[in-house]
Design an enzyme around this catalytic site. Structure first.
Site, PDB file in Angstrom:
ATOM      1  N   ILE A  36       0.868  -1.163   0.000  1.00 26.71           N
ATOM      2  CA  ILE A  36       0.000   0.000   0.000  1.00 26.71           C
ATOM      3  C   ILE A  36       0.910   1.220   0.000  1.00 26.71           C
ATOM      4  CG2 ILE A  36      -1.782   1.300   1.232  1.00 26.71           C
ATOM      5  CD1 ILE A  36      -2.569  -1.347   2.599  1.00 26.71           C
ATOM      6  N   TYR A  37       0.774   2.064  -1.027  1.00 23.14           N
ATOM      7  CA  TYR A  37       1.598   3.266  -1.150  1.00 23.14           C
ATOM      8  C   TYR A  37       0.835   4.478  -0.651  1.00 23.14           C
ATOM      9  CZ  TYR A  37       5.083   0.705  -3.744  1.00 23.14           C
ATOM     10  OH  TYR A  37       6.073  -0.189  -4.094  1.00 23.14           O
ATOM     11  N   PHE A  38       1.590   5.487  -0.178  1.00 23.71           N
ATOM     12  CA  PHE A  38       1.012   6.698   0.397  1.00 23.71           C
ATOM     13  C   PHE A  38       1.663   7.929  -0.220  1.00 23.71           C
ATOM     14  CE2 PHE A  38       0.577   3.371   3.486  1.00 23.71           C
ATOM     15  CZ  PHE A  38      -0.689   3.558   4.012  1.00 23.71           C
TER      16      PHE A  38
END
Length: 186
Positions: A36-38
């Protein structure tokens, strides 16, 4: 730590696996990774060529899951995926995601999911990735502690790549996330 890395798409992972074995690579872990990228609202992390992610790693042989937070700095050259990488373990991916969102970061979609078979040879790691919605990829990487050793590590990787029948021209500098989004990395 600096991760010196190249990545390329492959058509036949069985051939690559056979070549790795022939060259002395030893099969090691088999994992499923969910990333999961932010980014912040202005998109500055990505615009700067950096990455912030939470990765859930499930060891498919031991049936054990670990979670890590990773920061990846800007790419260090125009050839490879080499960059500074900082990583540490956390207990819970969902709580970590909630913390990041509470601090104003937003999740960047899609999530990146892959099955990764790792191989080791001396100080080099080879990975064959089956990336959901993208296909099969091959990575070679070395981890170094000092920037001055990057060119030597990249040279070793390039020689191994040639022994496998590929060249740096076959590689890509785009992340799996960018490929899934159909955009070019900075």
């Amino acid at each position: 730590m600096i991760e010196v890395e190249i990545k390329l798409p492959i058509d036949n992972k069985e051939n690559v696996e056979a070549d790795l074995k022939r060259l002395g690579f030893i099969k090691s872990s088999l994992v499923c990774e969910e990333d999961i990228y932010f980014d912040n609202d202005a998109g500055q992390i990505r615009k700067n060529g950096e990455a912030l992610r939470v990765r859930k790693v499930t060891d498919l042989l031991a049936n054990q899951t670990d979670v890590v937070i990773t920061y990846k700095g800007k790419k260090m050259d125009q050839i490879s995926m080499s960059r500074k990488e900082l990583e540490t373990g956390v207990a819970d991916a969902e709580i970590c995601t909630q913390i990041f969102e509470s601090l104003g970061f937003r999740v960047i979609l899609p999530k990146v999911k892959k099955t990764r078979q790792e191989y080791t040879f001396d100080q080099m790691t080879a990975c064959i990735d089956q990336v959901q919605d993208l296909g099969d990829f091959f990575e070679l990487e070395m981890v170094i502690t000092e920037d001055k050793n990057k060119d030597d590590a990249l040279g070793q990787i390039e020689k191994m790549l040639q022994r496998l029948g590929y060249s740096l021209k076959d590689t890509t500098r785009n992340s799996y996330l960018s490929m899934l989004q159909h955009v070019e990395d900075e």
